[in-house]
Enzyme design. Structure first.
Site, PDB file in Angstrom:
ATOM      1  CD  GLU A 113      -2.478   1.227   2.711  1.00  0.00           C
ATOM      2  OE1 GLU A 113      -2.836   2.338   3.131  1.00  0.00           O
ATOM      3  OE2 GLU A 113      -2.606   0.178   3.357  1.00  0.00           O
ATOM      4  CG  ASP A 114       1.588   2.884   3.334  1.00  0.00           C
ATOM      5  OD1 ASP A 114       0.588   3.269   2.701  1.00  0.00           O
ATOM      6  OD2 ASP A 114       1.577   2.648   4.550  1.00  0.00           O
TER       7      ASP A 114
END
Length: 707
Positions: free
Chosen positions: A76-77
């Site tokens: 996600e990051d």
């Protein structure tokens, strides 16, 4: 601040060196991936996955779960994809990480829809591997512990989502300790002032009650020692959120809630649990009706314990829980407790056994739900079960929510049984399908091959499985009926143009579908049947694209009326303002979303649109019309004794049925009754009126029409 070395030291208690090295490798990979990223608190971002892994380590989770915890925010990051994680750490870890990853890249206008979509993905992921939800819960728990750095409105939003979804899930999976922390942290974030006041009140009350609790604990401990039973006895604290909920729901004061003391007794075997129960019942008198045996009949989340409430010292109630150490671990850690007693695939298999039914229900709900909001609404209902235990005729035990009915029971046994049930027996006696069930009852479902779910069931079913299956059937039924009506309406308009729908070429239909924005002809017909699209506009476009364009639409051409059979189902309805019945001159009003609504020709509600061909169709009754139709009658009568009974008896004798009756006085001598009755047609109505006129005291009868 924890470090990877301190975590590795803790893991030596239950993991081997190779497994610990894999966890450390995942940590270093995450540390490199999150390099330069900071949390809101200013700490390096990698401290978050390390803390999440620490929470799972407390539950003795396997090394793959811990690796996934380290990597759960990488997809996600950072710029690293799922395939890169699969190459480095294998398929299992990559799938868990992908299941946990949040849908932050999807933009939603509605926050509720975003939450629903997130939960829907999570439900499907946990059906593939239960460890997904355990990592997700640990991730949310650490986020809740560090909420303080966020803005107040964001704190409240996250806290509400936690109380609505994550706390009930942890409860459903038997993870008591995690649920308590979720609830207390969520309560503090949602209502900080109330939380502070209760914290101080509990601290003050604890000093006053410690002496009484100590005496009760000492009394039970001494009795266990005398009888040679090994056991630990401890006082049990109520947590803040449970105190707050009881005060709010039960409308009790703080002192009333804190007047009940809690004791927990941990013994070495199931046999000792029951022996211990006998000892405490001899020591203090039990309160009748407060004993529950969750060892013989565990809760749906696997929870086992004996519960009893005693009259303690000075008559103060004492709630006692008696269980083994394994039951205690299961109560605190639920599914995760499997990793305390087993390892690897064996633990995974055990956890799946315990949650298999619930997860299957989740998948079925997801498939049947119209959208993610309906899905999450159903799941929320399913996450708050109360204890009602009923038996099948074979002696199988089913747990249902409080207020569940035989229809809920039928769907719990099997979807096909629920869909085809027509009657039931409760404790061998015929009973209503809407009757709420009580614990201990034996329920037998009677089915019939041609039976189908009834829309009225939605008024009393309580389980999400029953509700979603009934809705799913009704949606499909309405679609089928709408397509059939749409086909009839379109064919009716095409006939004067010399065109048959069945003989149209595919190219003509494709051009019209493209023009109207539909992929299939059935979708277009459904839209016509529901009244969302006018049949004559579609027919005109089909005629324009048809090879024989000589036929143009002539709306003044007297077409053959559409016939009403009375068996069309939900897409043809009869107006409540004029209550048309077979034999009445009628017209059809195309109403958006409702399909065709039948009115009498003289109905005032369609006077303005009566001759508008876009909104009103010529219709007629079929010669073999079937069904029962409502009629409103006004009956004026002299105020004689037993008149209402005479009216009802006469209507029933004429083979009609009364749906509603109301009476009002006109003057000192006369009264007027409004009767809503069901008849087959105008001939049947004439018979009913003729019979009513023979009653002594009836002065006039007229058919009432609302204005």
């Amino acid at each position: 601040m924890p470090t990877i070395d301190s975590l590795a030291h803790r893991l030596k208690a239950y993991l081997n060196t190779d497994q610990i090295n894999l966890v450390k490798r995942a940590y270093y990979y995450a540390e490199q991936a999150h390099d330069g990223q900071k949390r809101r608190s200013g700490e390096p971002y990698v401290t978050h996955p390390l803390e999440v892994a620490g929470i799972l380590a407390d539950m003795h989770m396997d090394h793959q779960s811990l690796m996934a915890a380290m990597l759960h925010d990488v997809i996600e990051d950072t710029g690293i994809g799922k395939d890169a994680i699969r190459d480095q750490f294998g398929d299992v870890v990559a799938e868990i990480v992908d299941g946990v990853s949040k849908l932050t890249h999807m933009q939603f206008e509605d926050k509720t829809l975003a939450q629903a979509e997130n939960f829907q993905k999570m439900a499907l992921a946990m059906a593939r591997d239960i460890r997904v939800i355990l990592v997700k819960l640990a991730d949310r728990l650490h986020n809740m512990r560090t909420l303080g750095v966020l803005r107040p409105e964001k704190r409240r939003r996250i806290a509400k989502e936690t109380l609505d979804i994550y706390a009930p899930i942890s409860q459903r999976l038997g993870m008591h300790q995690m649920r308590i922390e979720f609830e207390d942290l969520g309560f503090a974030a949602m209502h900080p002032m109330r939380s502070n006041m209760l914290t101080h009140a509990v601290r003050n009350a604890r000093g006053n009650r410690s002496e009484i609790v100590t005496k009760v604990v000492d009394s039970i401990t001494n009795r266990l020692e005398k009888q040679g039973l090994n056991g630990r006895v401890m006082g049990r604290e109520k947590h803040l959120y449970s105190i707050y909920k009881k005060m709010k729901v039960q409308r009790k004061s703080f002192s009333e809630i804190m007047d009940v003391f809690g004791i927990r007794i941990i013994v070495d075997s199931i046999d000792s649990c029951y022996r211990c129960l006998g000892l405490v019942h001899n020591l203090f008198k039990p309160i009748p009706g407060r004993f529950k045996d969750y060892i013989a009949i565990p809760k749906a989340n696997g929870y086992q314990s004996l519960h009893t409430t005693l009259f303690g010292l000075h008559g103060i109630p004492v709630e006692v829980q008696i269980r083994t150490q394994e039951m205690e671990d299961m109560a605190n850690n639920g599914i995760a407790a499997h990793w305390l007693y087993k390892s690897g695939d064996e633990a995974l298999l055990g956890s799946r056994d315990r949650t298999r039914v619930w997860l299957q229900n989740l998948l079925e709900l997801q498939q049947k739900a119209g959208d993610s909001l309906e899905f999450i609404e159903n799941v929320k209902v399913d996450l708050f079960p109360d204890d009602t235990y009923v038996f099948s005729p074979q002696g199988d035990i089913l747990e249902l929510p409080r207020g569940a009915t035989p229809v809920d029971f039928a769907y719990a046994v099997h979807t096909d049984i629920g869909s085809s049930c027509v009657a039931c027996r409760i404790d061998r006696k015929l009973a209503s399908l809407s009757q709420p069930l009580d614990s201990g009852q034996t329920v037998e479902i009677i089915t019939a091959p041609g039976a189908r779910p009834n829309a009225a069931w939605l008024n009393f079913v309580t389980t999400s499985k029953a509700r979603s299956n009934i809705r799913h059937y009704l949606k499909n039924q309405k679609r089928t009926e709408s397509i059939a009506l749409g086909r009839r309406l379109l064919s009716k308009v095409l006939t004067p143009m010399g065109i048959r729908l069945e003989e149209l070429e595919k190219a003509d239909i494709s051009r019209t579908l493209k023009h109207t924005g539909f992929d299939k002809l059935d979708d277009l017909l459904e839209d016509i049947g529901l009244g969302n699209r006018m049949a004559y506009l579609v027919a005109r476009h089909l005629a324009d694209t048809h090879e024989s364009m000589a036929h143009q639409m002539d709306l003044s051409n007297p077409e053959k009326p559409l016939t009403i059979r009375g068996t069309e189902g939900m897409v043809i309805s009869f107006a409540k303002c004029c209550h048309p019945i077979p034999g009445d001159p009628v017209v059809g009003h195309v109403s958006s979303g409702r399909g065709l609504v039948i009115h009498t020709e003289s109905c005032r509600n369609i006077t303005e649109i009566r001759h508008n061909p876009e909104k009103v169709l010529e219709v007629d009754w079929d010669k073999n019309v079937h069904g029962e139709f409502y009629v409103d009658l006004e009956v004026a009568f002299e105020q004689l004794q037993g008149m209402i009974a005479s009216l009802a008896t006469t209507v029933t004798a004429a083979e009609a049925s009364i749906e509603k009756i109301s009476v009002e006085e006109k003057d000192a001598r006369l009264s007027q009754a409004q009767l809503l009755i069901k008849v087959k047609d105008r001939v049947h109505l004439a018979l009913v009126i003729k019979r009513l006129r023979t009653i002594r005291g009836v002065t006039s009868i007229s058919r009432r029409r609302e204005t």
